[in-house]
Structures are given as structure tokens and as C-alpha cells.
Design an enzyme around this catalytic site. Structure first.
Site, short mmCIF file in Angstrom:
data_model
loop_
_atom_site.label_atom_id
_atom_site.label_comp_id
_atom_site.label_asym_id
_atom_site.label_seq_id
_atom_site.Cartn_x
_atom_site.Cartn_y
_atom_site.Cartn_z
N ASP A 68 0.86 -1.31 -0.14
CA ASP A 68 0.00 0.23 0.00
C ASP A 68 0.78 1.29 -0.11
O ASP A 68 1.94 1.11 0.48
CB ASP A 68 -1.03 0.06 1.28
CG ASP A 68 -2.19 0.77 0.99
OD1 ASP A 68 -2.39 1.26 -0.08
OD2 ASP A 68 -2.99 1.46 2.10
N ASN A 86 -10.56 -2.99 -5.73
CA ASN A 86 -9.86 -2.17 -6.56
C ASN A 86 -10.40 -1.87 -8.02
O ASN A 86 -10.05 -0.75 -8.52
CB ASN A 86 -8.39 -2.73 -6.76
CG ASN A 86 -7.36 -2.42 -5.24
OD1 ASN A 86 -6.95 -3.05 -4.91
ND2 ASN A 86 -8.07 -1.39 -4.60
C1 IPE Z 1 -5.75 -2.76 -0.13
O1 IPE Z 1 -5.39 -1.33 -0.43
C2 IPE Z 1 -5.70 -3.62 -1.45
C3 IPE Z 1 -4.04 -3.78 -1.85
C4 IPE Z 1 -3.04 -3.43 -1.35
C5 IPE Z 1 -4.09 -4.46 -3.25
P1 IPE Z 1 -6.43 -0.33 -0.84
O2 IPE Z 1 -5.53 0.88 -0.78
O3 IPE Z 1 -7.22 -0.63 -1.88
O4 IPE Z 1 -7.20 -0.24 0.52
P2 IPE Z 1 -8.04 0.71 1.30
O5 IPE Z 1 -9.00 1.26 0.30
O6 IPE Z 1 -7.18 2.04 1.62
O7 IPE Z 1 -8.67 0.26 2.38
C1 IPE Z 2 -1.40 0.14 -3.44
O1 IPE Z 2 -1.21 1.29 -3.51
C2 IPE Z 2 -1.45 -0.67 -4.94
C3 IPE Z 2 -3.04 -1.15 -4.95
C4 IPE Z 2 -3.73 -1.22 -4.26
C5 IPE Z 2 -3.04 -1.72 -6.27
P1 IPE Z 2 -2.25 2.33 -3.66
O2 IPE Z 2 -2.49 2.56 -5.06
O3 IPE Z 2 -3.53 1.88 -2.95
O4 IPE Z 2 -1.59 3.63 -3.31
P2 IPE Z 2 -2.45 4.76 -2.23
O5 IPE Z 2 -2.91 4.23 -0.97
O6 IPE Z 2 -3.41 5.52 -3.06
O7 IPE Z 2 -1.44 5.65 -1.65
MG MG Z 3 -4.07 2.42 -0.86
#
Ligand code: IPE
Ligand code: IPE
Ligand code: MG
Length: 239
Positions: A17, A65
Site C-alpha cells: 500500500d 480495487n
Molecule cells: C488494499 O489497499 C488492497 C491492496 C493493497 C491490493 P487499498 O489501498 O485498496 O485499501 P483501502 O481502500 O485503503 O482500504
Molecule cells: C497500493 O497502492 C496498490 C494497489 C492497491 C493496487 P495504492 O494505489 O492503494 O496507493 P495509495 O493508498 O493511494 O497511496
Molecule cells: Mg491504498
């Protein structure tokens, strides 16, 4: 370098994340963050398996996602295809087996074909297993397992934890440690069943910046926890 005396967990999960925030702090696009995150993931996963971790579950795309923009989802899917194609050789050289957990619906043929081919190419490798959780949601995994059980011929009165586990996307050992980068402290539908007795670690670092030293620190923190599993055994904490 990690201390030799440290106990290495058997199954580690990483909720990858912070790619977007890493990029936005640098004035870059979210895509640039994902690209950097993906190359870091390859590096960290090989490092982790070489430390002696036998199972590494990497949460790279949740069922939720798909709520993101089409542009971002398309970019991520292309990135997965390119990464799986380019890292297949490396995983083979490192004797690492690659498997996937998640629903196959909603994924395009290109993604599914690449997943199948890396699974096939690495299936006889024995050093460790990388389980990519892609289009994965733990609640769906449990629902899908229940559906398979209902359609099977098993005696429902004999259903126990071990048997239930065989109906999950992959039969995996319990998670010992779950790391979520970026400072968020939630599971976001990651491996609810497998993390029943896991230890949790939430470093503030965004995933693209999460290096080998940060991973070592996670293992050190894990070694400082008393795992009791409902019992009353107190283990001596290492410093
Ligand atoms: C969780 O991260 C899913 C993955 C790391 C693949 P998100 O960024 O989607 O989660 P939320 O929305 O902050 O809970
Ligand atoms: C994690 O990084 C990757 C996926 C969930 C695919 P994010 O895309 O959630 O990054 P933030 O949370 O917006 O910083
Ligand atoms: Mg995220």
C-alpha cells in the site's frame, strides 16, 4: 544484514500500500507509483524467500480495487502482465514457485494467460512460494470455499479447520506475520481466515520506498512478539 539468531516466519503477508501517495508526494502520476512499487515488490519478494520465508502472500489487487478509474485498473493489469512475463525467468533462477489467489472473473484473457504461464513455468520450484493475491477478497474466498464444500460429497458433520482450508483458493499454512505499508492499519479484505493468529506490523513507509532494511526490521519486530495462541506461555523477548 539480518541477525542469524532471528526466527524466520513461515508465512508472511504483505499488503502492498502507498504507491499512489508515494507518487503524489513526488509530483508523479499514480501509474509511476505503481511501476516503482512493482519493481520493488520483485526485489523484496526474492529477498524474503532467500531469508528462508517459505510462503509469501502479496496483496496486489483487491476485488474492491475495480472501483478505481478504468485508466488506473487498465494500467495495473498491463503492469501485472509485463511484470509476470519479465520476472518469470528470475523466479525460476531463484527456484521460487508462483501461485495466485483470487477470482478469475473480471480479469481479461491476457492477464489470465500470463498467470497460467508463470504458474506452469515455476510449478516444480522448491525454495519458497509466492502467492499473488490478485482480484482477491477474503470474504469472497470464504464464500467460494463454502460453495465448493456444498457441492462436494464431504460429510458436513466432519468439517473441521483443516478440511475447510483445503477448499480455499490455495491450501496455505496460517499467516505468521502481516505487514501493511503506508501507515494504514486495516486488512481491507486480506486473508481474514489465514490471519487468525498472525502478528501485525504497520510501518509508515510507502511501499515503493520499503527496502530490505525495512523488511529486516519487520522480522525483528516479529521476533519481539509473544505468540500465545490462546495459551499462557510467555517467551523471552529478544531485544
Ligand atoms: C488494499 O489497499 C488492497 C491492496 C493493497 C491490493 P487499498 O489501498 O485498496 O485499501 P483501502 O481502500 O485503503 O482500504
Ligand atoms: C497500493 O497502492 C496498490 C494497489 C492497491 C493496487 P495504492 O494505489 O492503494 O496507493 P495509495 O493508498 O493511494 O497511496
Ligand atoms: Mg491504498
Amino acid at each position: 544484514m539480518i541477525k542469524k539468531s532471528l526466527k524466520i516466519p513461515n508465512h508472511v503477508g504483505i499488503i502492498v500500500d502507498g504507491n499512489g501517495r508515494w507518487a503524489s508526494e513526488r509530483g508523479l502520476s499514480r501509474s509511476a507509483g505503481h511501476a516503482k512499487g512493482a519493481s520493488n515488490l520483485e526485489k523484496i519478494s526474492i529477498y524474503a524467500i532467500n531469508l528462508g520465508i517459505k510462503y509469501l502472500s502479496l496483496y496486489v489487487f483487491s476485488t474492491e480495487n475495480f472501483k478505481r478509474s478504468k485508466e488506473e485498473v487498465d494500467y495495473l493489469m498491463d503492469l501485472f502482465v509485463n511484470k509476470f512475463k519479465s520476472s518469470s525467468k528470475k523466479y525460476n533462477k531463484e527456484n521460487i514457485k508462483v501461485i495466485f489467489s483470487g477470482r478469475k472473473d473480471n480479469l481479461n484473457k491476457d492477464v489470465i494467460d500470463t498467470m497460467k504461464s508463470i504458474e506452469k513455468e515455476t510449478k516444480n520450484n522448491t525454495k519458497g512460494v509466492i502467492n499473488f493475491c490478485l482480484n482477491y477478497g477474503s470474504q469472497y474466498e470464504i464464500i467460494d470455499a463454502v460453495k465448493k464444500i456444498a457441492k462436494s460429497k464431504i460429510d458436513i458433520d466432519k468439517l473441521d479447520i483443516e478440511t475447510f482450508n483445503k477448499y480455499m483458493y490455495n491450501e496455505l499454512p496460517p499467516l505468521d506475520l502481516v505487514i501493511r505499508t503506508s501507515g494504514e492499519e486495516r486488512l481491507s479484505n486480506f486473508m481474514l481466515w489465514q490471519s487468525a493468529y498472525a502478528e501485525f506490523y504497520f510501518p509508515k513507509t510507502y511501499f515503493p520506498a520499503f527496502g530490505k532494511k525495512d523488511f529486516d526490521l519487520a522480522i525483528e519486530k516479529y521476533n519481539m512478539r509473544d505468540r500465545r495462541f490462546g495459551g499462557i506461555k510467555y517467551e523471552k523477548k529478544s531485544s
